[in-house]
Enzyme design. Structure first.
Site, mmCIF file in Angstrom:
data_model
loop_
_atom_site.group_PDB
_atom_site.id
_atom_site.type_symbol
_atom_site.label_atom_id
_atom_site.label_comp_id
_atom_site.label_asym_id
_atom_site.label_seq_id
_atom_site.Cartn_x
_atom_site.Cartn_y
_atom_site.Cartn_z
ATOM 1 N N MET A 1 -11.659 -5.558 5.926
ATOM 2 C CA MET A 1 -10.615 -5.021 6.797
ATOM 3 C C MET A 1 -9.838 -5.454 7.687
ATOM 4 O O MET A 1 -11.531 -5.699 8.756
ATOM 5 C CB MET A 1 -11.403 -3.495 6.600
ATOM 6 C CG MET A 1 -11.395 -2.491 5.790
ATOM 7 S SD MET A 1 -9.883 -2.182 4.311
ATOM 8 C CE MET A 1 -8.972 -1.240 5.914
ATOM 9 N N SER B 1 0.724 -1.235 0.531
ATOM 10 C CA SER B 1 0.006 -0.499 -0.143
ATOM 11 C C SER B 1 1.174 1.045 0.311
ATOM 12 O O SER B 1 1.751 1.508 0.815
ATOM 13 C CB SER B 1 -0.940 -0.014 1.018
ATOM 14 O OG SER B 1 -1.313 1.609 1.696
ATOM 15 N N HIS C 1 -8.537 0.662 -3.238
ATOM 16 C CA HIS C 1 -9.659 0.776 -2.688
ATOM 17 C C HIS C 1 -9.965 2.476 -1.748
ATOM 18 O O HIS C 1 -8.871 2.835 -1.878
ATOM 19 C CB HIS C 1 -8.465 0.617 -1.386
ATOM 20 C CG HIS C 1 -8.348 0.360 0.003
ATOM 21 N ND1 HIS C 1 -8.305 0.139 1.119
ATOM 22 C CD2 HIS C 1 -10.643 0.128 0.218
ATOM 23 C CE1 HIS C 1 -9.493 0.522 1.969
ATOM 24 N NE2 HIS C 1 -10.646 -0.173 0.966
ATOM 25 N N GLY D 1 -8.927 4.063 7.521
ATOM 26 C CA GLY D 1 -8.891 5.327 7.404
ATOM 27 C C GLY D 1 -7.179 6.098 7.789
ATOM 28 O O GLY D 1 -6.494 6.732 6.857
ATOM 29 N N PHE D 2 -5.895 4.500 8.663
ATOM 30 C CA PHE D 2 -4.883 5.694 8.426
ATOM 31 C C PHE D 2 -3.838 3.431 8.483
ATOM 32 O O PHE D 2 -3.962 2.666 8.828
ATOM 33 C CB PHE D 2 -4.577 5.590 10.064
ATOM 34 C CG PHE D 2 -5.509 7.045 10.157
ATOM 35 C CD1 PHE D 2 -5.097 7.961 9.472
ATOM 36 C CD2 PHE D 2 -6.650 6.599 11.709
ATOM 37 C CE1 PHE D 2 -5.942 9.211 9.968
ATOM 38 C CE2 PHE D 2 -7.680 8.118 10.746
ATOM 39 C CZ PHE D 2 -7.081 9.508 10.372
ATOM 40 N N GLY D 3 -3.250 3.581 8.071
ATOM 41 C CA GLY D 3 -1.341 2.862 8.143
ATOM 42 C C GLY D 3 -1.254 2.676 9.773
ATOM 43 O O GLY D 3 -1.733 3.962 10.017
ATOM 44 N N GLY E 1 0.975 -1.943 3.999
ATOM 45 C CA GLY E 1 1.784 -0.275 3.951
ATOM 46 C C GLY E 1 3.084 -0.311 4.789
ATOM 47 O O GLY E 1 4.034 -0.582 4.193
ATOM 48 N N HIS F 1 -1.579 -1.049 -3.744
ATOM 49 C CA HIS F 1 -2.930 -1.309 -3.435
ATOM 50 C C HIS F 1 -2.541 0.505 -3.266
ATOM 51 O O HIS F 1 -1.938 1.376 -2.467
ATOM 52 C CB HIS F 1 -2.644 -1.960 -2.350
ATOM 53 C CG HIS F 1 -4.038 -1.401 -1.322
ATOM 54 N ND1 HIS F 1 -4.966 -1.975 -1.899
ATOM 55 C CD2 HIS F 1 -3.976 -0.595 -0.710
ATOM 56 C CE1 HIS F 1 -5.558 -1.901 -0.559
ATOM 57 N NE2 HIS F 1 -5.217 -0.589 0.160
ATOM 58 N N MET G 1 -9.097 8.486 -0.250
ATOM 59 C CA MET G 1 -10.143 9.015 1.694
ATOM 60 C C MET G 1 -10.630 10.206 0.932
ATOM 61 O O MET G 1 -9.267 11.226 1.218
ATOM 62 C CB MET G 1 -8.853 8.754 2.636
ATOM 63 C CG MET G 1 -8.111 6.964 2.642
ATOM 64 S SD MET G 1 -7.331 7.622 4.352
ATOM 65 C CE MET G 1 -6.517 5.453 3.848
ATOM 66 N N ASP H 1 -5.933 -6.304 4.442
ATOM 67 C CA ASP H 1 -6.067 -5.042 4.332
ATOM 68 C C ASP H 1 -6.061 -4.740 6.113
ATOM 69 O O ASP H 1 -7.176 -3.894 6.721
ATOM 70 C CB ASP H 1 -6.650 -3.876 3.548
ATOM 71 C CG ASP H 1 -6.367 -2.660 3.621
ATOM 72 O OD1 ASP H 1 -5.269 -2.594 4.150
ATOM 73 O OD2 ASP H 1 -6.436 -2.191 2.266
ATOM 74 N N GLY H 2 -5.117 -4.459 6.411
ATOM 75 C CA GLY H 2 -4.006 -3.813 7.840
ATOM 76 C C GLY H 2 -3.805 -4.039 9.042
ATOM 77 O O GLY H 2 -4.190 -5.334 9.308
ATOM 78 N N ASP I 1 -4.903 3.670 -1.756
ATOM 79 C CA ASP I 1 -5.987 4.441 -0.618
ATOM 80 C C ASP I 1 -6.569 5.171 -1.226
ATOM 81 O O ASP I 1 -5.325 6.432 -1.634
ATOM 82 C CB ASP I 1 -5.706 4.828 0.420
ATOM 83 C CG ASP I 1 -5.168 3.518 1.086
ATOM 84 O OD1 ASP I 1 -5.900 1.536 1.215
ATOM 85 O OD2 ASP I 1 -3.875 2.400 1.412
ATOM 86 N N MET J 1 -12.818 4.507 -0.120
ATOM 87 C CA MET J 1 -12.859 4.398 0.911
ATOM 88 C C MET J 1 -13.892 5.984 0.929
ATOM 89 O O MET J 1 -12.933 7.353 1.604
ATOM 90 C CB MET J 1 -11.812 4.480 2.089
ATOM 91 C CG MET J 1 -11.444 3.570 2.812
ATOM 92 S SD MET J 1 -9.634 3.102 3.710
ATOM 93 C CE MET J 1 -8.437 3.536 2.088
HETATM 94 C C1 DX5 Z 1 -5.990 1.861 6.247
HETATM 95 C C2 DX5 Z 1 -5.761 1.517 4.186
HETATM 96 C C3 DX5 Z 1 -4.653 0.378 4.560
HETATM 97 C C4 DX5 Z 1 -2.918 0.630 4.464
HETATM 98 C C5 DX5 Z 1 -2.802 -0.177 5.659
HETATM 99 O O1 DX5 Z 1 -7.267 2.288 5.507
HETATM 100 O O2 DX5 Z 1 -6.849 0.639 3.781
HETATM 101 O O3 DX5 Z 1 -4.182 -0.109 2.482
HETATM 102 O O4 DX5 Z 1 -2.548 1.146 3.985
HETATM 103 O O5 DX5 Z 1 -1.544 0.500 6.226
HETATM 104 P P1 DX5 Z 1 -1.081 -1.038 7.105
HETATM 105 O O6 DX5 Z 1 -0.252 -2.163 6.297
HETATM 106 O O7 DX5 Z 1 0.090 -0.175 7.738
HETATM 107 O O8 DX5 Z 1 -1.728 -1.347 8.197
HETATM 108 ZN ZN ZN Z 2 -6.276 -0.191 2.038
#
Ligand code: DX5
Ligand code: ZN
Length: 216
Positions: free
Chosen positions: A137, A8, A66, A142-144, A197, A33, A37, A175-176, A35, A68
């Site tokens: 998910m 990601s 993806h 929302g966040f990595g 990510g 990937h 948002m 994912d996550g 994201d 969001m």
């Molecule tokens: C979060 C994203 C993910 C994010 C994953 O909402 O959809 O794709 O980049 O990050 P990691 O792998 O760090 O959890």
């Molecule tokens: Zn994602």
């Protein structure tokens, strides 16, 4: 089952995005990937069409987008035009998933739906036969850099059972919070595509981190 890793780019260095994408392009990852948002469906804003266009130019990998965003049907076609191979929208954000799937496919891409940690798999079973991919998910979107939620594996197993029993041609993505530490149990539960990510981009060698996930 073949294992796919989708790094990601949310965790990439956006000041050196072309460098990071080219690095992924030379890696063993088959997918990238992205994201998207909107600051409404999730409390964060990431990137939009101009950046996506630049990513598409820099790699020939499969682009997994993806969304969001609320009302994903408003923009799904545009993401296909910008080069998405897979367009994945959220079940919770879409009033008419069947129409969105049809639109994505008509535009020439594969269609996927994603479910948040609190959404049961039953929500998507009605239209699972029409999907190319279902994204579970394993963190709140929302966040990595968040921690993996283990109950997501029960959802993966339930989906795997239905997909196999019915013979659907639908990939399962997660994912996550994925890293080499939990990749094995994730793939063993029936995941085809693992998004990663921070575990990739924070690694000393991102390319090695991708290999480690695949070989976990
Ligand atoms: C979060 C994203 C993910 C994010 C994953 O909402 O959809 O794709 O980049 O990050 P990691 O792998 O760090 O959890
Ligand atoms: Zn994602």
């Amino acid at each position: 089952m073949t294992r796919i890793v989708a790094p990601s780019i949310l965790s990439a260095d956006f000041g050196n995005l072309e460098r990071d994408i080219k690095m992924l392009d030379r890696s063993v990852a088959e997918w990238v990937h992205i994201d998207i948002m909107d600051g409404v469906f999730v409390p964060n804003i990431s990137l939009g069409f101009p950046v996506m266009k630049a990513v598409r130019k820099a790699t020939s990998k499969v682009l997994d987008v993806h969304l969001m965003i609320v009302e994903p049907e408003r923009y799904a076609k545009r993401f296909v035009e910008e080069g998405a191979d897979y367009v994945v929208f959220h079940h919770e954000a879409c009033a008419d998933p069947r129409a969105a799937i049809a639109e994505i496919k008509a535009a020439g891409a594969k269609a996927g739906v994603s479910i948040k940690p609190g959404t049961p798999v039953e929500a998507v079973l009605d239209y699972l036969s029409e999907l190319d991919l279902v994204l579970v998910m394993s963190v709140e979107p929302g966040f990595g850099g968040q921690s993996f939620m283990p109950h997501s594996l029960d959802k993966v197993r339930a989906l795997r059972k239905v997909i196999d029993e019915k013979g659907y041609n639908c990939l399962i993505e997660i994912d996550g919070g994925i890293s080499a530490k939990n990749a094995r149990e994730v793939y063993d539960a029936g995941v085809n595509v693992a998004v990663a990510g921070s575990s990739v981009f924070n690694a000393e060698s991102p390319q090695q981190a991708i290999i480690d996930i695949l070989n976990a």
